[in-house]
Design a protein around this motif. Structure first.
Motif, short mmCIF file in Angstrom:
data_model
loop_
_atom_site.label_atom_id
_atom_site.label_comp_id
_atom_site.label_asym_id
_atom_site.label_seq_id
_atom_site.Cartn_x
_atom_site.Cartn_y
_atom_site.Cartn_z
N TYR A 1 0.85 -1.19 0.00
CA TYR A 1 0.00 0.00 0.00
C TYR A 1 0.89 1.24 0.00
O TYR A 1 2.03 1.21 0.45
CB TYR A 1 -0.91 0.01 1.23
N ALA A 2 0.35 2.35 -0.50
CA ALA A 2 1.13 3.58 -0.57
C ALA A 2 0.20 4.78 -0.50
O ALA A 2 -0.98 4.69 -0.89
CB ALA A 2 1.94 3.63 -1.87
N LEU A 3 0.70 5.89 -0.01
CA LEU A 3 -0.09 7.11 0.01
C LEU A 3 -0.43 7.53 -1.42
O LEU A 3 0.39 7.42 -2.33
CB LEU A 3 0.69 8.25 0.69
N VAL A 4 -1.64 8.01 -1.61
CA VAL A 4 -2.04 8.56 -2.90
C VAL A 4 -1.34 9.91 -3.07
O VAL A 4 -1.42 10.78 -2.20
CB VAL A 4 -3.57 8.74 -2.96
N ASN B 1 -9.40 0.21 -7.95
CA ASN B 1 -9.72 1.39 -8.75
C ASN B 1 -8.60 2.42 -8.75
O ASN B 1 -8.81 3.55 -9.20
CB ASN B 1 -11.01 2.02 -8.24
N GLY B 2 -7.45 2.05 -8.20
CA GLY B 2 -6.31 2.96 -8.21
C GLY B 2 -6.02 3.62 -6.88
O GLY B 2 -5.06 4.39 -6.76
N ASN B 3 -6.85 3.36 -5.88
CA ASN B 3 -6.62 3.95 -4.55
C ASN B 3 -5.66 3.04 -3.79
O ASN B 3 -6.06 2.01 -3.23
CB ASN B 3 -7.93 4.10 -3.80
N THR B 4 -4.41 3.43 -3.74
CA THR B 4 -3.39 2.59 -3.11
C THR B 4 -3.34 2.76 -1.60
O THR B 4 -2.52 2.12 -0.93
CB THR B 4 -2.01 2.95 -3.68
N GLU B 5 -4.21 3.60 -1.05
CA GLU B 5 -4.11 3.98 0.35
C GLU B 5 -5.09 3.27 1.27
O GLU B 5 -4.87 3.20 2.48
CB GLU B 5 -4.30 5.49 0.46
N THR B 6 -6.18 2.75 0.75
CA THR B 6 -7.21 2.15 1.59
C THR B 6 -6.79 0.75 2.03
O THR B 6 -6.65 -0.16 1.22
CB THR B 6 -8.56 2.06 0.84
N LEU B 7 -6.62 0.57 3.34
CA LEU B 7 -6.29 -0.74 3.89
C LEU B 7 -7.53 -1.60 4.07
O LEU B 7 -7.48 -2.82 3.94
CB LEU B 7 -5.59 -0.58 5.25
N TRP B 8 -8.64 -0.95 4.40
CA TRP B 8 -9.88 -1.69 4.68
C TRP B 8 -11.03 -0.78 4.28
O TRP B 8 -11.09 0.38 4.69
CB TRP B 8 -9.95 -2.04 6.16
N GLY B 9 -11.91 -1.30 3.45
CA GLY B 9 -13.07 -0.52 3.02
C GLY B 9 -14.30 -1.39 2.99
O GLY B 9 -14.23 -2.61 3.16
#
Length: 562
Positions: A256-259, A285-293
């Protein structure tokens, strides 16, 4: 047919295992009839996990039997949020000295909701030890891996529930076994917070070992989530060296990485990269920041189902009731049905049970994208009825400085039109096309972002005697948001300020304040209403009186002050 069988078994099991105040840690013996069938193979355990994950969603819904969803209760009354809406049960969270009591419905409902989750996952853990379970693997190694993964999910969710319980109620009963008719208890005792957190650390460590970094389904917690919570729990236990290691593992090794750039379907539209995350919340969808949704689609597609998310209604102001908005509609003869477009243009209907405090609103620098007009509502707009391409500004949002008498009597008098013109976060924009004025949202949803891991990392670094490293960690977030480089001394108050800037409207603020020992100090200092109504004992909520009364085999002490 097999899926239908599991659905029917789960439905019956859910009916039978409903938890009430008389038996908050029990399950009826008749549950065993259905449980024996449900927990017979890997698919059945997946059904049970789906049900347990569905309960997590209740933090933002009305299905926890709270009128608003639990999360708003964990935010209002802190340094960054107050409750301007005085209708119904919301008023219980204004005058704490009289209304925050052991018989308060929300206090009881949230306690019961969390123990329902604990009961649910304890059953999963216990039943997974049955050697007769068909784990549906191709060999003994696969079977063991599937078994450990199921247990890891259950243990993570147990730690998640105890996380809320310890921050809210302090010492609580520690239940680790499946409760049935054979081991029914009425002599529960409250385990010290340190003992509960030691168990949480065991559970989260196990989950961190046996879960993968990512799942195709973002609704399933993973190794990154387990280590995120583990780092936070080590901070709460003041074991900062281990907290640093756990948070660093997520930041450096999870993938994971900050957007850092615009992305998604809105990338070519006016906006910013920060708000893009909330419009496209998932990794796929390109959001590399969400760990859990939370996927929020129909039940036949997502086994964890949809849910009536109330978060937008909680945080967005009641702008449609503001005098300038009502005057505009009247002066321009806007038909009643057309007036509903005000919600489409301003992110959805709100009632603002949790408004940002005047102090917290002033934390942001002007150039910080976390408070620009795409992220924080600066004005209310509406299409001109004669020229729809022209967008009229109906009002500019603003905070209001009230006098002390207002804060002392606000519960009785209410805020009138003042709160209707208050700024609000735009993170949770959603308008239901079939019900524009509906209070519920049904969009996909972020639960934990990597940015919060960075903030936990900074907290751990500071506690571990690394203030310069903590400063750099915080500046990573500040640079991303176009805030100025921070060059001063980092202390826990600055970290809490940065948490407010980054995470307003996303997390249970109370937890961070309780963990750092800053709840009373900062709530009184920065929330003028709480200055008049907050007592020292409000650091913890009361144990529900119904729980104390039903524990007939032993005296369960109440928290001091209640």
């Amino acid at each position: 047919m097999k899926t239908s069988k599991y659905l029917m078994i789960f439905f019956l099991l859910s009916l039978c295992s409903a938890c009430d105040e008389d038996e908050f840690l029990t399950e009826e013996p008749r549950d065993d009839i259905y449980a024996d069938q449900l927990y017979s193979d890997y698919n059945g355990f997946q059904m049970a996990l789906n049900a347990s994950y569905a309960m997590v969603r209740e933090e933002f819904a009305t299905t926890a039997n709270t009128s608003l969803g639990a999360q708003v209760y964990m935010l209002s009354g802190t340094d960054i949020a107050w409750s301007p809406n005085t209708s119904g049960s919301d008023s219980d969270w204004l005058n704490w000295s009289t209304d925050l009591a052991p018989d308060n419905d929300a206090i009881e409902d949230i306690f019961m909701w969390l123990y329902r989750e604990i009961n649910s996952v304890n059953k999963i853990i216990a039943r997974a030890s049955n050697p007769e379970v068909d784990w549906q693997g191709n060999n003994a190694s696969e079977n063991e891996a599937k078994k450990n993964e199921v247990i890891a999910h259950a243990r993570l969710l147990r730690a998640w529930a105890y996380r809320h319980l310890t921050y809210l109620y302090g010492d609580v009963p520690l239940s680790l076994d499946e409760i049935d008719g054979a081991n029914y208890k009425t002599d529960w005792v409250r385990a010290p917070v340190a003992e509960v957190r030691a168990q949480m650390i065991e559970d989260l460590s196990f989950a961190g070992e046996y879960l993968p970094w990512k799942y195709p389904n973002p609704g399933r917690a993973n190794k990154a989530v387990a280590l995120h919570y583990l780092a936070e729990t080590y901070c709460a236990a003041q074991d900062y060296e281990k907290a640093v290691a756990a948070a660093e593992n997520v930041i450096k090794n999870s993938g994971y990485a900050l957007v850092r750039n615009r992305f998604g379907r809105n990338a070519s539209n006016p906006g910013n990269l920060f708000i893009d995350m909330f419009r496209e919340p998932f990794y796929a969808n390109g959001n590399t920041e969400t760990l859990w949704g939370f996927l929020n689609i129909e039940q036949d597609v997502n086994p964890e189902g949809n849910f009536n998310n109330r978060i937008r209604d909680q945080y967005y102001s009641y702008y449609s009731n503001a005098t300038p908005v009502k005057d505009y509609m009247k002066d321009n003869n806007v038909p009643t049905d057309d007036q509903l477009m005000v919600y489409e243009y301003n992110g959805g209907k709100g009632a603002q049970r949790a408004a940002i405090t005047e102090w917290a609103y002033g934390l942001y620098e002007e150039q910080d994208m976390r408070t620009d007009a795409y992220t924080m509502a600066k004005y209310i707009v509406f299409p001109n009825m004669e020229n729809p391409s022209q967008i009229d500004t109906l009002l500019y949002t603003h905070t209001t400085t009230f006098d002390d008498e207002f804060y002392q009597t606000e519960k009785e008098e209410g805020t009138g039109g003042a709160s209707a013109e208050w700024p609000y976060t735009r993170k949770w924009d959603y308008v239901n096309p079939s019900d524009p004025k509906g209070v519920n949202s049904y969009n996909d949803f972020i639960y934990i972002r990597l940015a919060e891991t960075y903030l936990i990392y900074a907290e751990a670094q500071l506690g571990n005697g690394q203030p310069e490293a903590a400063k750099e960690t915080l500046n990573v977030l500040r640079r991303r948001s176009n805030a100025s480089e921070y060059t001063g001394t980092v202390d826990i108050d600055f970290i809490l300020d940065e948490r407010a800037r980054e995470l307003f409207g996303e997390v249970a603020r109370r937890h961070a304040l309780v963990r750092t020992g800053k709840f009373l100090e900062r709530a009184r200092k920065h929330n003028r209403f709480m200055y008049f109504h907050l007592k020292d004992y409000h650091k913890l909520w009361p144990i529900p009186q119904s729980v104390i009364d039903s524990n007939t085999g032993s005296v369960m002490a109440q928290n001091t002050g209640y």
